[in-house]
Every structure is written in C-alpha cells, then in structure tokens.
Design an enzyme around this catalytic site. Structure first.
Site, PDB file in Angstrom:
ATOM      1  N   ASN A  82       2.429  -3.448   0.761  1.00 42.91           N
ATOM      2  CA  ASN A  82       1.509  -4.581   0.666  1.00 42.91           C
ATOM      3  C   ASN A  82       1.392  -5.226   2.036  1.00 42.91           C
ATOM      4  O   ASN A  82       2.311  -5.161   2.852  1.00 42.91           O
ATOM      5  CB  ASN A  82       2.040  -5.603  -0.341  1.00 42.91           C
ATOM      6  N   HIS A 108       0.657  -8.853   3.917  1.00 43.78           N
ATOM      7  CA  HIS A 108       0.647 -10.296   3.673  1.00 43.78           C
ATOM      8  C   HIS A 108       0.176 -10.981   4.961  1.00 43.78           C
ATOM      9  O   HIS A 108       0.671 -10.653   6.053  1.00 43.78           O
ATOM     10  CB  HIS A 108       2.053 -10.771   3.279  1.00 43.78           C
ATOM     11  N   GLU A 126      -5.078  -7.757  10.644  1.00 42.65           N
ATOM     12  CA  GLU A 126      -4.786  -6.887   9.481  1.00 42.65           C
ATOM     13  C   GLU A 126      -5.552  -5.579   9.580  1.00 42.65           C
ATOM     14  O   GLU A 126      -5.021  -4.500   9.334  1.00 42.65           O
ATOM     15  CB  GLU A 126      -5.185  -7.598   8.191  1.00 42.65           C
ATOM     16  N   LYS A 151      -2.834  -8.987  -8.818  1.00 41.22           N
ATOM     17  CA  LYS A 151      -2.075  -8.906 -10.076  1.00 41.22           C
ATOM     18  C   LYS A 151      -0.692  -8.316  -9.818  1.00 41.22           C
ATOM     19  O   LYS A 151      -0.475  -7.673  -8.772  1.00 41.22           O
ATOM     20  CB  LYS A 151      -2.830  -8.027 -11.091  1.00 41.22           C
ATOM     21  N   LEU A 152       0.208  -8.493 -10.775  1.00 40.22           N
ATOM     22  CA  LEU A 152       1.542  -7.901 -10.630  1.00 40.22           C
ATOM     23  C   LEU A 152       1.458  -6.406 -10.926  1.00 40.22           C
ATOM     24  O   LEU A 152       0.764  -5.996 -11.855  1.00 40.22           O
ATOM     25  CB  LEU A 152       2.512  -8.574 -11.603  1.00 40.22           C
ATOM     26  N   GLY A 197     -12.504  -6.372  -0.165  1.00 37.38           N
ATOM     27  CA  GLY A 197     -12.162  -5.013   0.256  1.00 37.38           C
ATOM     28  C   GLY A 197     -12.257  -4.755   1.742  1.00 37.38           C
ATOM     29  O   GLY A 197     -12.383  -3.597   2.161  1.00 37.38           O
ATOM     30  N   SER A 198     -12.129  -5.787   2.563  1.00 38.05           N
ATOM     31  CA  SER A 198     -12.252  -5.536   4.013  1.00 38.05           C
ATOM     32  C   SER A 198     -11.074  -4.709   4.538  1.00 38.05           C
ATOM     33  O   SER A 198     -11.231  -3.919   5.463  1.00 38.05           O
ATOM     34  CB  SER A 198     -12.367  -6.852   4.789  1.00 38.05           C
ATOM     35  N   ASN A 199      -9.907  -4.842   3.919  1.00 38.03           N
ATOM     36  CA  ASN A 199      -8.781  -3.988   4.345  1.00 38.03           C
ATOM     37  C   ASN A 199      -9.012  -2.545   3.910  1.00 38.03           C
ATOM     38  O   ASN A 199      -8.690  -1.617   4.649  1.00 38.03           O
ATOM     39  CB  ASN A 199      -7.458  -4.510   3.769  1.00 38.03           C
ATOM     40  N   ASP A 254       6.955 -10.202  -2.984  1.00 36.50           N
ATOM     41  CA  ASP A 254       6.891 -10.537  -1.549  1.00 36.50           C
ATOM     42  C   ASP A 254       8.252 -10.401  -0.854  1.00 36.50           C
ATOM     43  O   ASP A 254       8.358 -10.635   0.334  1.00 36.50           O
ATOM     44  CB  ASP A 254       6.382 -11.974  -1.358  1.00 36.50           C
TER      45      ASP A 254
HETATM   46  C1  GRF Z   1      -6.004 -10.082   3.009  1.00 38.80           C
HETATM   47  O1  GRF Z   1      -5.966 -11.307   3.708  1.00 38.80           O
HETATM   48  C2  GRF Z   1      -4.605  -9.629   2.729  1.00 38.80           C
HETATM   49  O2  GRF Z   1      -3.661 -10.037   3.683  1.00 38.80           O
HETATM   50  C3  GRF Z   1      -4.292 -10.308   1.441  1.00 38.80           C
HETATM   51  O3  GRF Z   1      -5.501 -10.331   0.712  1.00 38.80           O
HETATM   52  C4  GRF Z   1      -6.584 -10.244   1.634  1.00 38.80           C
HETATM   53  C5  GRF Z   1      -7.400  -9.052   1.261  1.00 38.80           C
HETATM   54  O4  GRF Z   1      -8.649  -9.178   1.819  1.00 38.80           O
HETATM   55  N1  GRF Z   1      -3.264  -9.573   0.740  1.00 38.80           N
HETATM   56  P1  GRF Z   1      -9.694  -7.976   1.596  1.00 38.80           P
HETATM   57  O5  GRF Z   1     -10.032  -7.933   0.126  1.00 38.80           O
HETATM   58  O6  GRF Z   1      -9.024  -6.705   2.040  1.00 38.80           O
HETATM   59  O7  GRF Z   1     -10.853  -8.359   2.457  1.00 38.80           O
END
Ligand code: GRF
Length: 201
Positions: free
Chosen positions: A110, A112, A182, A94-95, A16-18, A153
């Site tokens: 999303n 990537h 990111e 997941k899809l 969950g870092s994003n 994607d």
């Molecule tokens: C990130 O590298 C993102 O690009 C990919 O999955 C990872 C998610 O990392 N889709 P986090 O769970 O947000 O740390």
C-alpha cells in the site's frame, strides 16, 4: 524461452491516478510487469474507467452488493483466476479480508501519502492526512510504501521518500506535491520488488 512476466493486480477506490502512473511505467518500459486485473469497491471509480480503456480486466466488487462472505469468495475467486504475484493497493478505502491477507502474506503493498508511523491509522486518508500535516506545521512530508498486514497501516515499511513542503501555503498544495511524488515512486518501488532489490519478507 519466455520468462513468466511478473503479475500484479491493483485495488483502487478513487480516481486512479496511481494506477495510471503504474500503467505509464509499464507502457514506457520502466516497469516490467503485467496488470492482470483492477478491482474497485466503487462502480464509478476513475480506476475502473482507466482499466477498461486499457483493456485490463476491471471488476466492481463491493460488500454492499454482496453480503460479506460473497464479497470475500468473489475476491478470492478473482485472485485464484488471475494469479497475481503482488496485490497493489492504490487508494483502496476498504479493509482487505483477513483471509486474503493470510493467503497473500507479504505480497500486498500500500502507498500512504505521509511519512508513517506519523499521520497514519484510522481515518487518516486523502485530505485528512494533508490537513493534519499542515496543521502540525510540518516542513517535510513524503510517501510511505508498506506491506499490508492484519494491522493495515502498521505493516513493515519497505520504502519512504521525503519531500520539502516548507513552501506550501495550504493542505491542497501539500497534497499536490505528495501525489506527484507517489506517481514517481510507486512504479519505481514495484520494479525494485520485481528485481529483488526490495525484499518483502
Ligand atoms: C493517494 O493519495 C494514495 O496515497 C492514497 O489514496 C490516494 C489514491 O489516489 N492511498 P488515486 O486514486 O491513485 O489518484
């Protein structure tokens, strides 16, 4: 006059870092939206932990727990209940059910961790991406934010940012550099979508 605040929900499977970067953006006033719920297919995901700590509704939904249609119905119930304007995938493995993609056409994005269309597609997630980039001897990598459509994607790319990785000695170093990018980019792009500076349709 209270302007209705833009509503996002986040689907995540991992640490969950994003999600954390998006929450930081909201708390620091860089991102003007409300995170109405977080959903994960992984009951022990860091993302659910982060949401709970911030009193953001956190739901574990998994096809394993339900047989398929209950999962889909439960997800649609959540979306109807919380009415997000945008679904943000942040490491969701997941899809997304086709029925949800159709209901939220051009309203699911999303991130990537590479420069699509290269290094994308089936099996290209997490370290698999950075291993492939490293093996290919790339000097530049980056992040891609795209719309999620029925081909996953391959949805329309709405933003890309490059980063120099010529000094990286391992895939792990690439992963670290790209993840930092990111965390900078996702909140910025979501804010641009809110401001209409990035169009989704
Ligand atoms: C990130 O590298 C993102 O690009 C990919 O999955 C990872 C998610 O990392 N889709 P986090 O769970 O947000 O740390």
């Amino acid at each position: 006059m209270n302007v209705k605040r833009f509503r996002i929900c986040v689907f995540a499977s991992g640490r969950g870092s994003n999600l954390q970067a998006i929450i930081d953006g909201v708390e620091e006033g860089r991102l003007n939206c409300e995170i109405v719920f977080v959903m994960s297919n992984n009951s022990s995901s860091g993302a659910l932990e982060i949401a709970r700590k911030k009193n953001i509704p956190a739901y574990h939904l998994s096809e394993k727990v339900f047989h398929k249609n209950n999962f889909e119905e439960s997800l649609i119930d959540l979306l109807e209940k919380h009415k997000p304007d945008l679904i943000v995938l942040a490491g969701y493995m997941k899809l997304v059910p086709i029925s949800v993609i159709r209901r939220f056409e051009n309203r699911i994005i999303n991130i990537h961790p590479a420069l699509l269309p290269k290094f994308g597609g089936k099996g290209m997630y997490g370290m698999n991406v950075h291993n492939a980039v490293f093996q290919a001897g790339e000097k530049v990598s980056g992040v891609t934010i795209h719309i999620v459509n029925e081909n996953y994607d391959e949805g329309k790319i709405i933003y890309q940012e490059k980063i120099d990785i010529s000094d990286c000695k391992s895939p792990e170093e690439i992963a670290e550099k790209v993840l930092k990018l990111e965390h900078k980019v996702y909140p910025e792009v979501i804010q641009k979508i809110i401001e209409g500076k990035i169009k989704l349709n």
